[in-house]
Design an enzyme around this catalytic site. Structure first.
Site, PDB file in Angstrom:
ATOM      1  N   HIS A  50      47.517  -5.573 -11.301  1.00  0.00           N
ATOM      2  CA  HIS A  50      48.456  -4.480 -11.573  1.00  0.00           C
ATOM      3  C   HIS A  50      47.947  -3.535 -12.667  1.00  0.00           C
ATOM      4  O   HIS A  50      48.727  -2.834 -13.303  1.00  0.00           O
ATOM      5  CB  HIS A  50      49.846  -5.022 -11.922  1.00  0.00           C
ATOM      6  CG  HIS A  50      50.547  -5.630 -10.749  1.00  0.00           C
ATOM      7  ND1 HIS A  50      51.453  -4.940  -9.986  1.00  0.00           N
ATOM      8  CD2 HIS A  50      50.451  -6.851 -10.180  1.00  0.00           C
ATOM      9  CE1 HIS A  50      51.902  -5.718  -9.011  1.00  0.00           C
ATOM     10  NE2 HIS A  50      51.290  -6.884  -9.105  1.00  0.00           N
ATOM     11  N   GLY A 138      49.057 -12.177   4.548  1.00  0.00           N
ATOM     12  CA  GLY A 138      50.095 -12.417   3.546  1.00  0.00           C
ATOM     13  C   GLY A 138      49.671 -13.276   2.388  1.00  0.00           C
ATOM     14  O   GLY A 138      50.498 -13.716   1.604  1.00  0.00           O
ATOM     15  N   GLY A 140      47.576 -12.398  -0.093  1.00  0.00           N
ATOM     16  CA  GLY A 140      47.115 -11.662  -1.255  1.00  0.00           C
ATOM     17  C   GLY A 140      45.615 -11.450  -1.269  1.00  0.00           C
ATOM     18  O   GLY A 140      45.035 -11.173  -2.312  1.00  0.00           O
ATOM     19  N   ASP A 188      41.809  -2.618  -3.918  1.00  0.00           N
ATOM     20  CA  ASP A 188      41.478  -3.369  -2.716  1.00  0.00           C
ATOM     21  C   ASP A 188      40.477  -2.618  -1.847  1.00  0.00           C
ATOM     22  O   ASP A 188      39.495  -3.189  -1.359  1.00  0.00           O
ATOM     23  CB  ASP A 188      42.750  -3.670  -1.917  1.00  0.00           C
ATOM     24  CG  ASP A 188      43.721  -4.545  -2.676  1.00  0.00           C
ATOM     25  OD1 ASP A 188      43.314  -5.140  -3.694  1.00  0.00           O
ATOM     26  OD2 ASP A 188      44.885  -4.645  -2.254  1.00  0.00           O
TER      27      ASP A 188
END
Length: 398
Positions: A50, A138, A140, A188
């Site tokens: 983040h 799903g 990550g 990503d």
């Protein structure tokens, strides 16, 4: 559904189709050969969670699990999309009138890329596309970005778009933000498009500067375990968006362009200016940026065996300050550490997904067994546990 692949085959438990088999399946499905096959990897974020949308630092690496797309350009504007898994069947769309509201399932990712390229003025005609992927869904590990990066690599080649990697990163981010509706940053895509075998990607998210940092665990007697908790997450939900909003509020109150500009030394003053929740969100981002820089320095000077405490501290920060962990992730981290891992943390956007555990080779079997036992004792779904190594970024394979 494909007769060659079971519905659950994209969960990381089945081997991907060989390139020749993917080409054969494309010909069987669409009645002609593809113009080529491209692949792009998923990613593990070693550290830096983040921080990307706060213009900070991240340290992911591309992994040896990939999305592959066989693509052929059409002479009309019809788009036909098919995957080897999931049972969604053939999806059709019109390149001249793409609508985010009507895109469903995995198809929103290639359609979003087509739309984003159109927004850049690149003429994308109709096409036929077959997707095969062994990036766990799903977990990550950025299965969606692997699809997007494979698709944009293919279309950049086939249309003569001439985009450099930095431009492809921004185009896929636009697809995520404005078509898919997920307020993600650029980490990503950068890992998937710019990764290199045996290296992590040290990315400055403010200017897209990349430094490849050697990261090979095996010569150090270590393996990188991924513990997929099977708790699915979605970047388009409210949890991710609310964390981003808190960060933007913190930057506004502190009078800086982004939290990248706040240092650890500024936190004491920030505590007096922010409400308690916003301060904890800010503290995570600021300290996480610092942990990324420390990790890069340690990898360069001492190697992967020195970074365990930073991985541990990152998880504590995500669990307590950013509050994006979950009981399954916390259990995976705690049990792996108690049974020999030198460092462990959740990885990815949070609210589910996977944990990573940097583990001595001699302790790998015990860590695996202990985590499986702990999940069973807690009544959780059995996790998938597998190793990953840093791999090459997106490229054409056929």
């Amino acid at each position: 559904m494909s007769k060659h692949r079971s519905e659950g085959a994209a969960d990381g438990t089945s081997a991907p189709l060989e390139t020749a088999a993917l080409v054969s399946r494309f010909e069987e499905s669409f009645g002609r050969l593809p113009d080529g096959v491209w692949q792009a990897p998923g990613r593990v974020n070693l550290i830096g969670e983040h921080t990307d949308y706060n213009e900070g630092f991240v340290l992911p690496f591309a992994i040896d699990k990939t999305a592959r797309v066989a693509v052929a350009i059409r002479q009309d504007s019809t788009i036909r999309l098919l995957s080897t898994y999931g049972g969604q069947g053939l999806t059709t769309a019109d390149a001249a009138s793409l609508d985010p509201a009507s895109a469903k399932g995995w198809t929103k990712y290639p359609l979003g890329v087509i739309w984003a390229l159109q927004q850049k003025g690149i003429d994308v005609p109709g096409l036929d596309l077959l997707l095969d992927s062994d990036v766990p869904l799903g977990a990550g590990l950025s299965s969606s970005h692997a699809i997007e990066c494979a698709v944009i690599s293919a279309l950049n080649d086939l249309t003569g778009g001439g985009l450099i990697p930095e431009e492809m990163v921004l185009a896929t981010q636009k697809a995520e933000n404005d078509f898919v509706g997920a307020p993600t940053g650029i980490m990503d895509q950068s890992a998937s498009l710019r990764g290199a075998k045996g290296h992590a990607v040290f990315l400055d998210c403010r200017n897209q500067d990349v430094q490849l940092v050697p990261f090979e665990s095996e010569p150090a007697g270590l393996v990188m375990l991924v513990i997929d908790t099977k708790v699915s997450h979605s970047h388009a939900d409210g949890g991710y968006a609310s964390r981003r909003a808190s960060c933007e509020l913190g930057a506004e109150v502190l009078g800086v362009p982004a939290l990248r500009d706040v240092t650890v030394g500024d936190l004491e003053e920030a505590a007096g200016l922010l409400d308690e929740v916003t301060f904890r969100r800010v503290r995570h981002v600021v300290t996480e940026n610092d942990r990324v820089l420390q990790t890069v320095e340690l990898l360069s000077s001492e190697g992967p065996g020195a970074i365990g405490p930073l991985l541990d501290a990152s998880h504590v920060s995500m669990r307590d300050d950013f509050e994006i962990s979950c009981p399954e992730l916390d259990l995976a981290v705690d049990v792996s550490r108690k049974n020999g891992a030198i460092g462990s943390r959740m990885t990815g956007g949070g609210f589910g997904g996977a944990a990573i555990a940097l583990t001595p080779v001699a302790a790998e079997a015990e860590v695996r067994a202990a985590v499986v036992r702990a999940f069973a004792d807690a009544g959780f779904v059995a996790p998938d546990i597998f190793t990953v190594t840093p791999a090459a970024g997106a490229h054409r394979i056929s």
